[in-house]
Design an enzyme around this catalytic site. Structure first.
Site, PDB file in Angstrom:
ATOM      1  N   LYS A 175      16.913  22.823  20.325  1.00  0.00           N
ATOM      2  CA  LYS A 175      17.095  21.661  19.431  1.00  0.00           C
ATOM      3  C   LYS A 175      17.494  20.425  20.229  1.00  0.00           C
ATOM      4  O   LYS A 175      18.269  19.584  19.774  1.00  0.00           O
ATOM      5  CB  LYS A 175      18.131  21.962  18.348  1.00  0.00           C
ATOM      6  CG  LYS A 175      17.779  23.204  17.510  1.00  0.00           C
ATOM      7  CD  LYS A 175      18.749  23.442  16.376  1.00  0.00           C
ATOM      8  CE  LYS A 175      18.366  24.695  15.596  1.00  0.00           C
ATOM      9  NZ  LYS A 175      19.255  24.966  14.453  1.00  0.00           N
ATOM     10  N   SER A 232      45.593  67.733   5.642  1.00  0.00           N
ATOM     11  CA  SER A 232      44.419  67.578   6.525  1.00  0.00           C
ATOM     12  C   SER A 232      43.300  66.827   5.815  1.00  0.00           C
ATOM     13  O   SER A 232      42.280  67.411   5.464  1.00  0.00           O
ATOM     14  CB  SER A 232      43.941  68.935   7.043  1.00  0.00           C
ATOM     15  OG  SER A 232      43.808  69.891   6.014  1.00  0.00           O
TER      16      SER A 232
END
Length: 637
Positions: free
Chosen positions: A171, A546
């Site tokens: 650009k 767990s």
């Protein structure tokens, strides 16, 4: 036109086509990616390259014109970015989400280009594109200069071993083709990238939208004397690094069509090999000489990096998929521990101690991150402490594998020095790693051969050892049921031991909290203890919440086949809250307890447990008897 003339013309056309195809095959290939911050023009640049090299068909061009009116961002002009932004979501938002690959060719070289997303949340996609690239085109909006994501992508490109970089100052038309602005950005990047190991760094001012210095030299920048982007891509020298490395050949397939032939197929990762060379199987150390090199074009005396070949050896030695053949005079590292940089690509954080699948070359093993040495701030390159790794973060870690693997440092060989980590439950790729060096710790420690083994201990106790792993929410009744089961087994004369979550935290795990990382380590330790108890011949009862499937799977793999019995105490959370024997749910909901399973920390219910216990409205004695029946039916007691 006569028949003879027609046939001659047809033959000439066929020869021209054949000659063209052969010419294309003989060209070398450059893989590159475009990267940088959002809206710097990556897709437009690739679209310009495709458009200018005349690789867009008429129907594609017509569709592009139609789509430009609907989705375009450049007014009435053709929006070349839409050639690459193929996803509907990308077109609607005007951004790139996925990695888009495109192919094009010129008279001098073939190209595969990866268009990678600029948004920070898609950094993992950029790493995917960079992992196979030879060169990176790093785009910078001339108006904005270097952005945070520009620096991040440059760092990742360097980390992933890309040795050639183009700084595309795009650009430039929007800053009036300013030479001063271009020089400012070039100098800023040169200073920033001073510590990176780039072999070439070419800065090019361009306008991808209008084509300036992309494929044609711009007349508006007379001050610029360097190459166009395409000229540089055609001329940059690649490929010599892999050819100059020691020979490496990951075995992908053992080719055994009949009893008289055994070959080893795969793609050469580095170096060259020729008939008569002595090769070594890296893991076993067995050696043999190359008998034949077979390729799609037939038998050859020599093969190079990048070629797909089948190798036959003079001797019959044990080689399987996943083995790495190497030059006998220059072997890779073989170890079950390593230090590596890891890029994390999953929404769920990486937890040290959690088990993952590691795919390195053609071999797959189980692996754990044992320690996060430091995380890397990709904006400042500062080293930071951390106990877990979040999405898009990069860290230097120690890893341990379930068995020794062969590898090279990543900087020496990108194929044999890289790996991915895969979630064992979802099979999703969650991380990518670059090996830095092997860890050879306690090399003087070996397994001690014992005269009394697990089978002998079990026979003397008259039982079949196993882990009864009770899992469920807090208040589900795990510990109560496990205690009754142990009492019943004890009355039958069985030898047992119970590991309870609360009790273990008073001793073995008293240094652990309740963060996700600490929960992972909690279960890892308990799994190791349970394994030792099973080895002693005991029926071991483990009563732990767990919460994570991956850790329960890790505990299962620590013991032998049929020695792990997962028992899911399936009590709904509403019922657990009613019981709340310790008042924990009430405290968690009041914010007095953090990381409480079921409230602000997840519980992953078992998918295929050996036994599911419904513990609502039932006498715990009856529930425990269900476990005893299960053990009797399967011969454990």
């Amino acid at each position: 036109m006569s028949v003879l003339e027609t046939n001659a013309l047809s033959t000439a056309s066929e020869e021209a086509v054949t000659e063209y195809i052969l010419a294309q095959e003989e060209k070398d290939q450059l893989r590159f990616l475009t990267c940088g911050s959002v809206d710097d023009g990556k897709s437009t640049l690739i679209g310009r390259l495709l458009y200018d090299t005349k690789l867009i068909f008429e129907d594609q061009l017509a569709a592009l014109e139609k789509d430009s009116k609907r989705h375009g961002t450049v007014g009435e002009e053709i929006d070349l970015a839409l050639l690459v932004d193929g996803l509907e979501a990308e077109r609607e938002q005007g951004i790139t989400i996925d990695v888009a690959y495109r192919f094009f060719a010129t008279d001098k070289r073939k190209f595969i280009v990866a268009d990678t997303p600029g948004h920070e949340q898609y950094t993992r996609n950029m790493a995917t594109g960079a992992s196979t690239a030879d060169l990176a085109v790093l785009l910078v909006d001339a108006r904005n200069g270097l952005m945070v994501q520009t620096r991040r992508h440059a760092f990742i490109a360097s980390l992933l071993g890309i040795r050639h970089v183009v700084l595309a100052v795009n650009k430039i038309d929007l800053v009036d083709f300013s030479e001063q602005r271009f020089n400012e950005i070039r100098e800023d990047f040169a200073q920033f990238a001073n510590g990176f190991d780039f072999e070439t760094l070419e800065a090019i001012p361009m306008s991808a939208r209008f084509g300036d210095n992309v494929t044609i030299r711009s007349e508006k920048m007379g001050w610029y004397a360097g190459p166009t982007l395409l000229e540089h891509l055609e001329g940059v020298q690649i490929g010599e690094h892999e050819l100059n490395q020691p020979f490496r050949f990951p075995v992908q397939w053992v080719n055994r069509p009949n009893l008289d032939f055994r070959g080893y197929s795969g793609t050469i990762a580095a170096g060259t090999v020729q008939v008569g060379d002595e090769l070594v199987v890296s893991n076993s150390g067995k050696t043999s000489k190359v008998e034949k090199l077979l390729t799609p074009e037939g038998e050859k005396p020599l093969a190079r990096a990048g070629e797909a070949v089948t190798i036959t050896l003079e001797d019959e030695i044990d080689i399987s998929r996943g083995d790495l053949l190497a030059a006998s005079g220059s072997r890779p590292d073989v170890a079950d521990q390593m230090a590596a940089h890891v890029i994390w690509m999953a929404e769920d954080a990486l937890m040290p101690g959690r088990s993952y699948l590691m795919k390195i070359g053609t071999k797959t093993v189980t692996a754990q991150v044992t320690e996060i040495k430091h995380k890397i701030n990709v904006n400042t390159f500062e080293h930071m402490a951390g106990k877990q790794l979040e999405l898009n973060e990069i860290a230097f870690c120690n890893l341990a594998m379930s068995s020794p693997v062969a590898f090279d440092p990543y900087e020496a060989n990108r194929t044999t020095g890289s790996f991915i980590l895969v979630d064992r439950v979802t099979n999703a790729t969650v991380g990518a790693g670059m090996v830095w060096f092997a860890l050879r710790r306690a090399t003087n420690i070996h397994w001690q051969a014992l005269h009394v083994d697990k089978q002998a201990r079990a026979e003397s106790l008259g039982q079949k050892p196993a882990v009864l792993w009770f899992t469920g929410l807090s208040g589900s009744g795990k510990s109560t049921i496990a205690s009754i089961v142990e009492k019943k087994l004890h009355l039958e004369g069985r030898h047992t031991y119970t590991l309870d979550g609360d009790n273990v935290r008073h001793g073995l795990n008293k240094d652990l909290g309740f963060t996700e990382a600490d929960r992972v380590e909690n279960i890892r330790r308990v799994g190791e203890v349970a394994r030792l108890f099973v080895d002693s011949g005991l029926i071991t009862l483990v009563s732990f919440i767990s919460p994570f499937r991956s850790e329960r799977q890790l505990a299962r793999e620590m013991v032998g086949e049929n020695e792990f019995i997962e028992i899911f105490v399936d009590t709904p959370i509403e019922e657990c809250k009613k019981r709340d024997p310790k008042g924990l749910y009430a405290k968690a909901e009041a914010g007095e307890i953090k990381n409480f399973t079921g409230i602000d920390s997840p519980y992953e219910a078992p998918q295929n447990p050996e036994l599911v216990l419904n513990n609502v409205g039932r006498d715990p004695e009856d529930v425990a008897e269900e476990v005893i029946r299960f053990l009797r039916e399967r011969g454990y007691v």
